[in-house]
Design an enzyme around this catalytic site. Structure first.
Site, short mmCIF file in Angstrom:
data_model
loop_
_atom_site.label_atom_id
_atom_site.label_comp_id
_atom_site.label_asym_id
_atom_site.label_seq_id
_atom_site.Cartn_x
_atom_site.Cartn_y
_atom_site.Cartn_z
N ASP A 102 -30.79 9.24 -18.37
CA ASP A 102 -31.15 10.12 -19.48
C ASP A 102 -32.48 9.70 -20.12
O ASP A 102 -33.25 10.54 -20.57
CB ASP A 102 -30.05 10.10 -20.53
CG ASP A 102 -28.83 10.92 -20.10
OD1 ASP A 102 -28.95 11.70 -19.14
OD2 ASP A 102 -27.76 10.76 -20.72
N THR A 121 -24.51 13.07 -29.10
CA THR A 121 -23.71 12.12 -28.34
C THR A 121 -24.44 10.79 -28.14
O THR A 121 -23.92 9.89 -27.48
CB THR A 121 -23.35 12.69 -26.96
OG1 THR A 121 -24.55 13.04 -26.27
CG2 THR A 121 -22.46 13.93 -27.10
N SER A 161 -23.03 6.95 -32.67
CA SER A 161 -22.74 5.54 -32.90
C SER A 161 -22.75 5.17 -34.39
O SER A 161 -22.20 4.15 -34.78
CB SER A 161 -23.74 4.65 -32.15
OG SER A 161 -25.03 4.72 -32.73
N ALA A 164 -25.96 3.29 -42.86
CA ALA A 164 -25.60 2.27 -43.85
C ALA A 164 -26.12 2.61 -45.25
O ALA A 164 -26.93 1.89 -45.82
CB ALA A 164 -26.11 0.89 -43.42
#
Length: 268
Positions: free
Chosen positions: A45, A161, A166, A185
């Site tokens: 990718d 994705t 993540s 965060a």
């Protein structure tokens, strides 16, 4: 048909690219690097992202094909041992394609006042080096929140994705013309407050970031990084351009997701 074979530097990818180039040449295809009709990416990718950025100015007439030399990727429908089958598919080509939305980002720099426009296939992130990112967030002309935290990520459906997932983003089907804002965060306490959830925006809305006045920003656009320029604002929206993939066979999106993150079918 004019074809460009775009490969990474790995030994296996170069070997497959050489085989593919020889096969295409022997069957009458024109190998063309300047203005190809089809770009075949050989690698993973990341290789296809590089090919996309190389030919981003020619998206109106280029279709992409991904050949993976490892595991099946989100942008690759062919494996390295299927070179002959791919050439046959190209010989029978009828111009079929499937398109995915892209992200447009316009960055206005505070030091010069210039505005730079770029496209992203996966995502754009804004961070600072070792300090808290502070930026006001607007949706269209409306103030939404003041963000404090490590950074922000704006992604396309296909990019949902990747890094966005993540950090807690949702997985979006690529048929949706939408972009996603995901926090990295965030600080939430009695002083600072953010939504703390991914925000999904339709194609008729846009996102505007107005960060604090400093110069230690780190901006990533897919796998490319720029640093150390003061940013006045960043505007995001779904681009008018789209990426086109040659559709000889196309792996169902949710099968890609299942294979990449769950793999339960291999256990049955």
């Amino acid at each position: 048909m004019k074809v460009m074979v775009f490969s990474n530097d790995g030994n296996s990818s170069r070997h497959v690219a050489d085989r593919l180039t020889k096969k295409l040449t022997s069957t009458g295809f024109i190998m063309e690097s300047e203005r190809p009709d089809v770009v075949i990416s050989v690698g993973g990718d990341g290789t296809l992202l590089s090919a996309f950025h190389k030919y981003a100015a020619q998206l109106d007439h280029i279709r992409f094909i991904g050949v993976h030399t490892g595991h099946l990727g989100f942008y690759t429908d062919w494996r390295d041992f299927e070179v002959e089958d791919l050439v046959v598919a190209l010989q029978e080509d009828m111009g079929q394609s499937i398109s995915y939305p892209l992200l447009e980002v316009k960055i206005k720099y505070a030091d010069t006042g210039e505005t730079q426009r770029q496209l992203a296939l996966n995502e754009v992130t804004l961070r600072r080096y070792a300090a808290t990112l502070r930026t006001d967030v607007y949706i269209k002309e409306n103030f939404f929140e003041s963000f404090r935290g490590d950074g922000l990520c704006v992604s396309t459906p296909t990019g949902s994705t990747a890094y966005s997932k993540s950090i807690g983003g949702a997985v979006l089907h690529p048929q949706l013309d939408a972009m996603q804002l995901t926090e990295i965060a965030s600080i939430n306490n009695r002083v600072y407050r953010t939504l703390s959830s991914p925000v999904i925006l339709p194609s008729n809305e846009w996102l505007l970031l107005k960060p604090s006045k400093t110069s230690d920003y780190v901006v990533t656009i897919d796998q490319f990084t720029s640093k150390d320029r003061p940013i006045a604002e960043m505007q995001f929206k779904i681009a008018k351009e789209r990426i086109q993939f040659a559709r000889y066979r196309h792996t169902y999106f949710w099968d890609r997701v299942e294979d990449a993150f769950i793999g339960s079918k291999h256990e049955i």
